[in-house]
Design a protein around this motif. Structure first.
Motif, PDB file in Angstrom:
ATOM      1  N   LEU A 196       9.721   6.814  -0.245  1.00  8.14           N
ATOM      2  CA  LEU A 196      10.286   5.516  -0.339  1.00  8.14           C
ATOM      3  C   LEU A 196      10.600   4.821   0.947  1.00  8.14           C
ATOM      4  CD1 LEU A 196      12.678   5.968  -3.728  1.00  8.14           C
ATOM      5  CD2 LEU A 196      10.431   4.409  -3.201  1.00  8.14           C
ATOM      6  N   ASN A 199       7.922   2.707   2.118  1.00  8.24           N
ATOM      7  CA  ASN A 199       7.751   1.744   1.104  1.00  8.24           C
ATOM      8  C   ASN A 199       8.587   0.611   0.504  1.00  8.24           C
ATOM      9  OD1 ASN A 199       5.099   3.333   0.849  1.00  8.24           O
ATOM     10  ND2 ASN A 199       5.675   4.565  -0.716  1.00  8.24           N
ATOM     11  N   ARG A 202       7.648  -3.183   0.929  1.00  6.85           N
ATOM     12  CA  ARG A 202       6.593  -3.363   0.256  1.00  6.85           C
ATOM     13  C   ARG A 202       6.736  -3.552  -1.307  1.00  6.85           C
ATOM     14  NH1 ARG A 202       2.340   0.113  -1.398  1.00  6.85           N
ATOM     15  NH2 ARG A 202       3.019   2.365  -1.402  1.00  6.85           N
ATOM     16  N   ILE A 203       7.716  -2.649  -1.664  1.00  4.66           N
ATOM     17  CA  ILE A 203       8.013  -2.657  -3.203  1.00  4.66           C
ATOM     18  C   ILE A 203       8.800  -3.786  -3.431  1.00  4.66           C
ATOM     19  CG2 ILE A 203       9.483  -1.636  -5.001  1.00  4.66           C
ATOM     20  CD1 ILE A 203       8.902   1.132  -3.363  1.00  4.66           C
ATOM     21  N   SER A 206       6.567  -6.615  -3.574  1.00  3.65           N
ATOM     22  CA  SER A 206       6.113  -6.850  -4.754  1.00  3.65           C
ATOM     23  C   SER A 206       6.761  -7.318  -5.940  1.00  3.65           C
ATOM     24  CB  SER A 206       5.332  -5.412  -4.987  1.00  3.65           C
ATOM     25  OG  SER A 206       4.518  -5.127  -4.008  1.00  3.65           O
ATOM     26  N   LEU A 316       1.674  -3.225 -11.360  1.00  3.81           N
ATOM     27  CA  LEU A 316       2.425  -2.347 -10.184  1.00  3.81           C
ATOM     28  C   LEU A 316       2.289  -0.798 -10.541  1.00  3.81           C
ATOM     29  CD1 LEU A 316       5.857  -4.384 -10.634  1.00  3.81           C
ATOM     30  CD2 LEU A 316       4.476  -4.081  -8.719  1.00  3.81           C
ATOM     31  N   TYR A 320       1.519   1.338  -7.332  1.00  2.00           N
ATOM     32  CA  TYR A 320       2.486   2.354  -6.945  1.00  2.00           C
ATOM     33  C   TYR A 320       2.590   3.674  -7.970  1.00  2.00           C
ATOM     34  CZ  TYR A 320       4.257  -1.460  -4.179  1.00  2.00           C
ATOM     35  OH  TYR A 320       4.430  -2.506  -3.360  1.00  2.00           O
ATOM     36  N   GLU A 323       5.369   6.228  -7.369  1.00  2.00           N
ATOM     37  CA  GLU A 323       6.854   5.796  -7.229  1.00  2.00           C
ATOM     38  C   GLU A 323       7.122   5.010  -8.615  1.00  2.00           C
ATOM     39  OE1 GLU A 323       4.598   4.565  -5.149  1.00  2.00           O
ATOM     40  OE2 GLU A 323       5.200   5.098  -2.885  1.00  2.00           O
ATOM     41  N   ARG A 324       6.134   5.429  -9.702  1.00  2.00           N
ATOM     42  CA  ARG A 324       6.285   4.358 -10.751  1.00  2.00           C
ATOM     43  C   ARG A 324       7.569   4.133 -11.454  1.00  2.00           C
ATOM     44  NH1 ARG A 324       1.881   6.560 -13.496  1.00  2.00           N
ATOM     45  NH2 ARG A 324       0.564   5.327 -12.401  1.00  2.00           N
ATOM     46  N   VAL A 327       9.472   1.574  -9.194  1.00  2.00           N
ATOM     47  CA  VAL A 327       9.227   0.445  -8.994  1.00  2.00           C
ATOM     48  C   VAL A 327       9.242  -0.475 -10.315  1.00  2.00           C
ATOM     49  CG1 VAL A 327       6.814  -0.756  -8.986  1.00  2.00           C
ATOM     50  CG2 VAL A 327       7.392   1.201  -7.342  1.00  2.00           C
ATOM     51  N   TRP A 330      12.951  -1.474 -10.446  1.00  2.00           N
ATOM     52  CA  TRP A 330      13.328  -2.562  -9.388  1.00  2.00           C
ATOM     53  C   TRP A 330      12.507  -3.786 -10.040  1.00  2.00           C
ATOM     54  CZ3 TRP A 330      16.231  -3.431  -5.745  1.00  2.00           C
ATOM     55  CH2 TRP A 330      17.084  -2.577  -4.909  1.00  2.00           C
ATOM     56  N   ASN A 331      11.312  -3.765 -10.661  1.00  2.00           N
ATOM     57  CA  ASN A 331      10.807  -5.004 -11.296  1.00  2.00           C
ATOM     58  C   ASN A 331      11.767  -5.406 -12.462  1.00  2.00           C
ATOM     59  OD1 ASN A 331       8.457  -6.707 -11.294  1.00  2.00           O
ATOM     60  ND2 ASN A 331       8.020  -5.681 -13.192  1.00  2.00           N
TER      61      ASN A 331
END
Length: 387
Positions: A196, A199, A202-203, A206, A316, A320, A323-324, A327, A330-331
């Motif tokens: 992380l 990343n 970029r996360i 996205s 996503l 990823y 880090e699913r 992510v 966060w989404n």
């Protein structure tokens, strides 16, 4: 055996997210009854929704990060037990302060359930069926928009608003047991934190696509009933019918998106749907005052809009893989941030220019979401962490 296990997993995930969606969508139509019960004005009662959304937005990434390290099952089960407690407290809160506390706990519980269900489905889905599997569980959440919330309103009519939360608490307790038995814990390891560090930017880049998408959907949807009344003089039954068209379009869009994503690819479908979302919003603006066409374009708007959301979730999950959990969390946070910003933008637009401009403002957000989605995710230089 795998096919049977897959059906069970999808059914459990779909039903669980239907309950989470019902908890989210049912509060709004119940606010008049709740405000009367606690002798507060509707604006004050609206804080039930606000504290839920804020708690969810801030806590979802934390649970996503933990689930990537420790596994999904424990946190999903914890969330459902907390969901049971929070809804029981909502039903029997002795004061408005306790009612607000109960919704904070509810936001915390849903934050440890919804994104982790998406993540665990992404974990176990066959690679060539991931889009379809995710679309099925997303449709469970969306079904609450046109089925769960109306059922809760009907239950209130016969048994009172408190009964709605009692029923959800009971179902939550049952699902806690079912989910614990369904999901196998998937520990990831301590390397998640190291990944992380390289990343996170970029996360965030996205998931900001989802924030702009949410603005394009909710800057108008939040005020849809008021807009239809103002521009078309719709009655309450006509508004309900319009929302039903929207809800059915959302579910069909999510389901159809899964198969298209598996066939043509996550990236292609997510970008294509954003183009059609922009066009549908422009058409909606042109025909918004036409009662004959409004139902059709509300259906198309939701169809392509939620097809895009589902395909981007699948994208996503692919981009990823390690880090699913975080992510997806966060989404979902990005989604709630977009809903909040969208409602603020919508309120500003209607106060200055009126309702008729809202679809065009939403189309600008859709264009921005498309432009951002065309940026390809670049892997960190240290590729060993992804192998």
């Amino acid at each position: 055996m795998f096919e049977l296990q897959g059906r069970v997993s999808l059914s459990v995930g779909c039903i669980t997210l239907f309950l989470m969606g019902t908890d989210l969508f049912v509060v709004s139509p119940l606010l008049p009854f709740i405000s009367k019960a606690y002798h507060v004005n509707p604006a004050m009662a609206g804080w039930m929704v606000t504290v839920f959304a804020v708690t969810y937005a801030f806590s979802a990434p934390f649970f996503g990060w933990l689930s990537d390290k420790k596994g999904r099952r424990a946190f999903i089960t914890f969330g459902l037990l907390l969901f049971t407690i929070s809804n029981a407290l909502t039903a029997f809160a002795p004061s408005f302060l306790w009612l607000i506390i109960s919704r904070i706990l509810a936001g915390l519980s849903v934050a440890s359930i919804t994104p982790l269900i998406y993540a665990v489905i992404g974990d176990i889905a066959p690679p060539d069926r991931r889009g379809t599997w995710l679309s099925i569980v997303v449709s469970g959440h969306l079904t609450a928009l046109w089925a769960g919330a109306p059922f809760g309103t009907l239950l209130e009519h016969f048994l009172g608003w408190r009964s709605v939360f009692v029923v959800m608490a009971i179902i939550g307790a049952i699902l806690a047991v079912v989910n614990f038995k369904t999901w196998k814990s998937i520990p990831i390891g301590d390397t998640t934190t190291k990944r992380l560090e390289g990343n996170i930017l970029r996360i965030l880049g996205s998931v900001s696509v989802t924030t702009l998408w949410a603005i394009s959907m909710y800057a108008l949807y939040v005020y849809l009933g008021a807009a239809l009344y103002s521009e078309n003089r719709f009655s309450s039954s006509e508004i309900a019918l319009a929302v039903t068209f929207y809800g059915v379009g959302a579910v069909l869009g999510s389901l159809s998106s899964g198969q298209l994503t598996d066939k043509f690819g996550e990236r292609e479908i997510s970008k294509t749907t954003l183009i059609f979302l922009t066009l549908s919003l422009i058409c909606l603006g042109v025909f918004f005052s036409s009662a004959d066409w409004i139902y059709f374009f509300l259906f198309i708007w939701a169809l392509v809009g939620y097809a895009g959301f589902t395909s981007y979730q699948a994208r996503l999950a692919v981009e990823y893989p390690r880090e699913r959990g975080i992510v997806m969390a966060w989404n979902n946070t990005a989604l709630y941030i977009g809903i909040t910003i969208g409602s603020m933008i919508g309120g500003y637009v209607i106060s200055i220019w009126g309702y008729s401009l809202l679809p065009y403002v939403c189309s600008i957000a859709a264009i921005a979401s498309f432009v951002l989605s065309t940026k390809k995710v670049e892997k960190p230089k240290n590729n060993r962490l992804f192998q």
